[in-house]
Write an enzyme that holds these catalytic residues in place. Structure first.
Site, mmCIF file in Angstrom:
data_model
loop_
_atom_site.group_PDB
_atom_site.id
_atom_site.type_symbol
_atom_site.label_atom_id
_atom_site.label_comp_id
_atom_site.label_asym_id
_atom_site.label_seq_id
_atom_site.Cartn_x
_atom_site.Cartn_y
_atom_site.Cartn_z
ATOM 1 N N TYR A 51 -51.538 -45.452 27.645
ATOM 2 C CA TYR A 51 -51.968 -44.054 27.456
ATOM 3 C C TYR A 51 -50.749 -43.126 27.479
ATOM 4 C CZ TYR A 51 -55.561 -40.430 27.328
ATOM 5 O OH TYR A 51 -56.368 -39.388 26.954
ATOM 6 N N ARG A 105 -65.092 -45.508 21.433
ATOM 7 C CA ARG A 105 -64.354 -45.808 20.193
ATOM 8 C C ARG A 105 -64.426 -44.638 19.227
ATOM 9 N NH1 ARG A 105 -65.105 -51.495 17.343
ATOM 10 N NH2 ARG A 105 -63.476 -50.592 16.057
ATOM 11 N N THR A 106 -63.285 -44.031 18.960
ATOM 12 C CA THR A 106 -63.198 -42.926 18.002
ATOM 13 C C THR A 106 -61.893 -43.084 17.230
ATOM 14 O OG1 THR A 106 -61.977 -41.509 19.517
ATOM 15 C CG2 THR A 106 -64.380 -41.314 19.587
ATOM 16 N N LYS A 160 -52.889 -34.881 29.373
ATOM 17 C CA LYS A 160 -54.190 -34.630 30.020
ATOM 18 C C LYS A 160 -54.003 -34.059 31.423
ATOM 19 C CE LYS A 160 -56.952 -35.958 26.712
ATOM 20 N NZ LYS A 160 -57.471 -34.932 25.796
HETATM 21 N N1 LIG Z 1 -62.502 -41.370 22.763
HETATM 22 C C1 LIG Z 1 -62.204 -41.500 24.034
HETATM 23 O O1 LIG Z 1 -62.222 -42.608 24.601
HETATM 24 C C2 LIG Z 1 -61.862 -40.273 24.845
HETATM 25 C C3 LIG Z 1 -61.959 -40.339 26.241
HETATM 26 C C4 LIG Z 1 -61.639 -39.210 26.999
HETATM 27 C C5 LIG Z 1 -61.233 -38.055 26.344
HETATM 28 N N2 LIG Z 1 -61.140 -38.025 24.972
HETATM 29 C C6 LIG Z 1 -60.711 -36.788 24.340
HETATM 30 O O2 LIG Z 1 -61.743 -36.294 23.526
HETATM 31 C C7 LIG Z 1 -61.187 -35.407 22.561
HETATM 32 C C8 LIG Z 1 -61.753 -35.743 21.196
HETATM 33 O O3 LIG Z 1 -61.259 -37.007 20.763
HETATM 34 P P1 LIG Z 1 -62.201 -38.109 20.096
HETATM 35 O O4 LIG Z 1 -62.045 -39.337 20.918
HETATM 36 O O5 LIG Z 1 -63.525 -37.552 19.815
HETATM 37 O O6 LIG Z 1 -61.432 -38.454 18.743
HETATM 38 P P2 LIG Z 1 -61.495 -37.777 17.276
HETATM 39 O O7 LIG Z 1 -60.387 -38.413 16.520
HETATM 40 O O8 LIG Z 1 -62.841 -37.871 16.705
HETATM 41 O O9 LIG Z 1 -61.180 -36.254 17.579
HETATM 42 C C9 LIG Z 1 -59.869 -35.764 17.708
HETATM 43 C C10 LIG Z 1 -59.835 -34.469 16.937
HETATM 44 O O10 LIG Z 1 -58.572 -33.829 17.111
HETATM 45 C C11 LIG Z 1 -58.353 -33.102 15.921
HETATM 46 N N3 LIG Z 1 -56.956 -32.691 15.795
HETATM 47 C C12 LIG Z 1 -55.844 -33.460 15.835
HETATM 48 N N4 LIG Z 1 -54.748 -32.683 15.624
HETATM 49 C C13 LIG Z 1 -55.206 -31.394 15.462
HETATM 50 C C14 LIG Z 1 -54.578 -30.159 15.193
HETATM 51 N N5 LIG Z 1 -53.245 -30.054 15.029
HETATM 52 N N6 LIG Z 1 -55.352 -29.058 15.087
HETATM 53 C C15 LIG Z 1 -56.703 -29.115 15.225
HETATM 54 N N7 LIG Z 1 -57.353 -30.284 15.461
HETATM 55 C C16 LIG Z 1 -56.610 -31.403 15.576
HETATM 56 C C17 LIG Z 1 -58.762 -34.109 14.837
HETATM 57 O O11 LIG Z 1 -58.968 -33.481 13.602
HETATM 58 C C18 LIG Z 1 -60.032 -34.667 15.437
HETATM 59 O O12 LIG Z 1 -61.143 -33.915 14.994
HETATM 60 C C19 LIG Z 1 -59.671 -35.563 22.681
HETATM 61 O O13 LIG Z 1 -59.162 -34.544 23.510
HETATM 62 C C20 LIG Z 1 -59.543 -36.893 23.397
HETATM 63 O O14 LIG Z 1 -58.310 -37.036 24.087
HETATM 64 C C21 LIG Z 1 -61.462 -39.106 24.225
#
Ligand SMILES: NC(=O)c1ccc[n+]([C@@H]2O[C@H](COP(=O)([O-])OP(=O)(O)OC[C@H]3O[C@@H](n4cnc5c(N)ncnc54)[C@H](O)[C@@H]3O)[C@@H](O)[C@H]2O)c1
Length: 258
Positions: free
Chosen positions: A158, A195-196, A165
């Site tokens: 990570y 998963r994303t 974070k």
């Molecule tokens: N998926 C996981 O396991 C998980 C767990 C905990 C937290 N998160 C957090 O959740 C949030 C969403 O991520 P996700 O997992 O849904 O993945 P995701 O890829 O679907 O979403 C990430 C988003 O960030 C946007 N992004 C990236 N660079 C950008 C920029 N310069 N300007 C505007 N938007 C931008 C992308 O377009 C995308 O829509 C993130 O903060 C991620 O760290 C995810």
């Protein structure tokens, strides 16, 4: 009852139907919120149509590009919101970025440019958006961001995103303290691994999910819908006394020591 009827919700972070922001969007819609959705514009125009096709059945009243690295675009987005809606009640910050090279191997090998880019997009953007959002929340509001346990404990691969974070969670506390007197609440949801697109860049994400499924009290990880439900709660009057918090939606994994 959870009711967001008449609330204007601006949502950043929908990329596709796996996005956590999509889970949140659906739950806010179900609770009656009026939606403004953004997408990340890029030279190849990879996201606009995909996101538009996904969200159009929910009839968002605003659909705008927003790259948080582009100050003019952020300002333009808030200008549009002010013109069309007058005010915002809800801001969802569900976005992050770190280069794939930074999300595997040794943390000490993180490059300066990789470090700064991850911090700018994943951490600073919340502060940047709050500076604008507070000017559109005269009646108060709720701001929700997304974090992960890797900002508190060391999670393999990570790396720089853990630093991002950690900074994000502290930003939530400073922003909550500053904006509380304006009745603007700021909270984070720390989601279990899902998963994303973004998580697939983290080395060994499938092993992380498997580990959570074995260890978490609920013996599974969580869904976008569960995170969305918590976001809807935090944005509602039911959570009117909650600010500055990091709420774990992780099937209980965070409490486990072994
Ligand atoms: N998926 C996981 O396991 C998980 C767990 C905990 C937290 N998160 C957090 O959740 C949030 C969403 O991520 P996700 O997992 O849904 O993945 P995701 O890829 O679907 O979403 C990430 C988003 O960030 C946007 N992004 C990236 N660079 C950008 C920029 N310069 N300007 C505007 N938007 C931008 C992308 O377009 C995308 O829509 C993130 O903060 C991620 O760290 C995810």
């Amino acid at each position: 009852m959870l009711n967001l009827t008449g609330k204007n919700a601006l949502i950043l972070g929908v990329a596709n139907n796996r996005s956590i922001a999509w889970g949140i969007t659906q739950q806010l819609h179900q609770a009656g919120a009026n939606l403004g959705i953004t997408y990340l514009p890029d030279e190849k125009d990879r996201y606009r149509k995909k996101v538009q096709d996904l969200v159009s059945p929910l009839n968002p009243s605003l659909f705008m590009p927003c790259d948080v690295q582009n100050d003019d675009q952020v300002a333009e987005m808030f200008e549009t919101v002010k013109k069309e809606w007058g005010h915002i009640d809800i801001l969802i910050h569900s976005l992050a970025f770190a280069g794939k090279d930074e999300l595997t191997g040794d943390f000490s090998e993180t490059t300066r440019s990789g470090f700064l880019k991850a911090m700018e997009i994943s951490t600073y953007s919340l502060t940047q958006l709050c500076a604008q959002a507070k000017t559109c929340m005269a009646e108060g509001g709720s701001i929700v961001t997304l974090s992960y346990l890797g900002g508190v404990k060391v999670i393999p691969n990570y790396n720089v995103m853990g630093i991002a974070k950690s900074g994000l969670e502290m930003s939530v506390r400073y922003l909550a303290a500053e904006l509380g007197p304006k009745n603007i609440r700021v909270n984070a949801i720390s989601s279990g691994p899902i998963r994303t697109l973004a998580s697939s860049a983290v080395g060994g994400i499938l092993d992380m999910i498997k580990h959570v499924e074995e260890i978490a009290p609920l013996r599974r990880t969580v869904t976008q819908t569960e995170v969305g439900n918590t976001a809807a709660f935090l944005c509602s009057d039911l959570a009117s006394g909650i600010t500055g918090q990091v709420i774990y939606v992780d099937a209980g994994y965070e409490i486990m020591g072994m």
